[in-house]
Enzyme design. Structure first.
Site, PDB file in Angstrom:
ATOM      1  N   TYR A 146     -11.988  20.226 -30.547  1.00 20.90           N
ATOM      2  CA  TYR A 146     -13.168  19.976 -31.377  1.00 20.90           C
ATOM      3  C   TYR A 146     -13.024  20.581 -32.780  1.00 20.90           C
ATOM      4  O   TYR A 146     -13.796  20.264 -33.675  1.00 20.90           O
ATOM      5  CB  TYR A 146     -14.440  20.530 -30.718  1.00 20.90           C
ATOM      6  N   LYS A 195      -4.653  22.134 -18.004  1.00 22.69           N
ATOM      7  CA  LYS A 195      -3.908  20.913 -17.664  1.00 22.69           C
ATOM      8  C   LYS A 195      -2.435  21.219 -17.945  1.00 22.69           C
ATOM      9  O   LYS A 195      -1.763  20.544 -18.738  1.00 22.69           O
ATOM     10  CB  LYS A 195      -4.457  19.744 -18.521  1.00 22.69           C
ATOM     11  N   ASP A 227      -8.589  18.261 -13.568  1.00 21.51           N
ATOM     12  CA  ASP A 227      -9.029  17.108 -12.764  1.00 21.51           C
ATOM     13  C   ASP A 227      -9.409  17.566 -11.358  1.00 21.51           C
ATOM     14  O   ASP A 227     -10.413  17.119 -10.781  1.00 21.51           O
ATOM     15  CB  ASP A 227      -7.971  15.992 -12.736  1.00 21.51           C
ATOM     16  N   ASP A 251     -16.823  22.026 -21.902  1.00 21.13           N
ATOM     17  CA  ASP A 251     -17.961  21.178 -22.283  1.00 21.13           C
ATOM     18  C   ASP A 251     -18.314  20.256 -21.108  1.00 21.13           C
ATOM     19  O   ASP A 251     -19.468  20.144 -20.680  1.00 21.13           O
ATOM     20  CB  ASP A 251     -17.528  20.355 -23.514  1.00 21.13           C
ATOM     21  N   ASP A 255     -21.439  20.872 -17.926  1.00 20.29           N
ATOM     22  CA  ASP A 255     -22.503  19.886 -17.689  1.00 20.29           C
ATOM     23  C   ASP A 255     -22.474  19.401 -16.240  1.00 20.29           C
ATOM     24  O   ASP A 255     -23.523  19.208 -15.623  1.00 20.29           O
ATOM     25  CB  ASP A 255     -22.350  18.683 -18.631  1.00 20.29           C
TER      26      ASP A 255
END
Ligand code: NAD
Length: 361
Positions: A146, A195, A227, A251, A255
């Protein structure tokens, strides 16, 4: 102890829910012998109305002089509020981005707790959540994808977009240290999510996290691919204590974790820098649809105040007292409208605040 706290009441339901959190903090002060210096700070729409901008430099300076800041929520209904006729840099949310940057708040902490009493609100099967769950997601907030360079341009006649994902070892180390420190105050287990089977930034992440772990022999460290983590959150949420991860993974995962707890009105959060300073706020927004009706759930803000006592002031007993009071009030069957279910007693914002304050022991 005297606690020097900045207070941003904010917009919409912000002032109503902060009022209840301060009521509870004051009760903690009475019971445990602490006093507070509350510094009222304007941010968001409330600041636009007075100063024309969502956050002044003077407010930032006062916030920096506090030991911690407790915040409600900021913003209004973009369809009707005049604040959204201003250019983007002068809208309420710009204040939030500015304060995070000015205070160097690189670590975002979001607990996802399923209280046994509220398990009906959880969309998962009951056998997966029996006894509730209690995890803390530590998300890096100022680096990664980001904040990397980005561009969109024609390459050989084809429109092409690029986003860079960069982390240096110092950025990883400072947040890993915060995560291990927090695990020491909890169940001493960190699951670091990356990852590393694909990304270089994740391989560096894993290496640095392992180096930091050496200084915390009591804490168990596991690595999990992002994942797999997304699956494990809905398959076996009880396995998690502290989840440590980078900005974009955090992020998405935070959520997902919040969805399995039920109501947004229950979710606290904290943003920390490398000192004891933190900004503590509910995860939800300013809920303009219910503002002024006295029905907002203040528990997320009250639990954010508990996080403030724990992480900025090392007052663990006092933080436990708030969390236990919230559990007790839920056990006694009291609910605001957003978490109401059959057979329970519906109360308003002020009533649930009073009940929690009365239960501080
Ligand atoms: P929201 O979280 O304010 O509301 C979503 C839904 O959840 C609404 O139905 C609302 O009534 C309900 N809700 C939220 N908090 C609640 C509470 N404590 N008790 C009971 N119900 C609650 O999200 P939104 O409607 O998308 O955004 C409204 C405004 O809030 C916007 O201006 C947005 O930019 C702002 N916002 C601010 C923050 C922040 O201050 N950190 C975060 C998110 C959104």
């Amino acid at each position: 102890m005297e606690l020097n706290i900045g207070v941003i009441r904010g917009d919409g339901i912000g002032p109503e829910i902060v009022f209840e959190a301060i009521k509870v903090l004051n009760k903690v002060g009475e019971v445990y012998g602490h006093t507070y210096k509350y510094n009222e700070l304007l941010m968001g729409g409330a600041s636009i109305d007075v100063h024309g901008i969502p956050l002044t430099d003077e407010t930032v300076a006062i916030a920096k002089s506090c030991d911690a800041v407790l915040m409600g929520s900021i913003g209004g209904d973009a369809k009707v509020s005049p604040w959204y006729k201003l250019e983007p840099s002068k809208r309420p949310e710009a204040g939030l981005l500015k304060i995070r940057k000015e205070l160097n708040l690189f670590a975002n902490l979001r607990p996802a707790v399923l209280y046994d009493e509220l398990k009906g609100a959880c969309p998962l099967k009951e056998e997966l959540t029996e006894g509730g769950f209690d995890m803390m997601i530590m998300r890096e907030l100022t680096g990664g994808l980001y904040f990397g360079n980005r561009e969109t341009k024609q390459v050989d006649g084809v429109l092409t977009a690029k986003d860079e994902l960069t982390y240096n070892e110092n950025e990883i180390r400072r947040i890993a240290i915060r995560a291990f420190d927090i695990a020491m105050k909890r169940n001493k287990k960190v699951i670091s999510v990356d990852k590393a089977n694909v990304l270089d930034s994740s391989r560096l992440w894993r290496k640095v996290v392992e180096e930091v772990a050496i200084d915390y022999p009591e804490v168990t460290l596991e690595h999990m691919l992002v994942d797999n983590c997304a699956m494990q959150l809905v398959k076996n949420p009880k396995q998690f204590d502290v989840i440590l991860t980078e900005n974009m993974f955090g992020d998405i995962l935070s959520d997902e974790a919040s969805m399995i707890t039920g109501s947004i009105g229950m979710l606290a959060s904290a943003s920390l820098n490398d000192t004891k300073f933190g900004l503590y706020e509910p995860s939800g927004g300013s809920a303009p649809d219910i503002a002024g009706k006295g029905i907002a759930n203040p528990i997320a803000t009250i639990l954010s105040a508990a996080m403030m006592l724990r992480f900025s002031f090392d007052l663990d007993k006092e933080a436990d007292a708030i969390e236990n009071a919230v559990s007790q009030v839920l056990k006694d069957g009291y609910r605001t409208i957003d978490i109401m279910s059959e057979g329970k007693t519906q109360v308003n914002t002020a009533e649930i605040g009073n009940l929690i304050a009365e239960n501080i022991k």
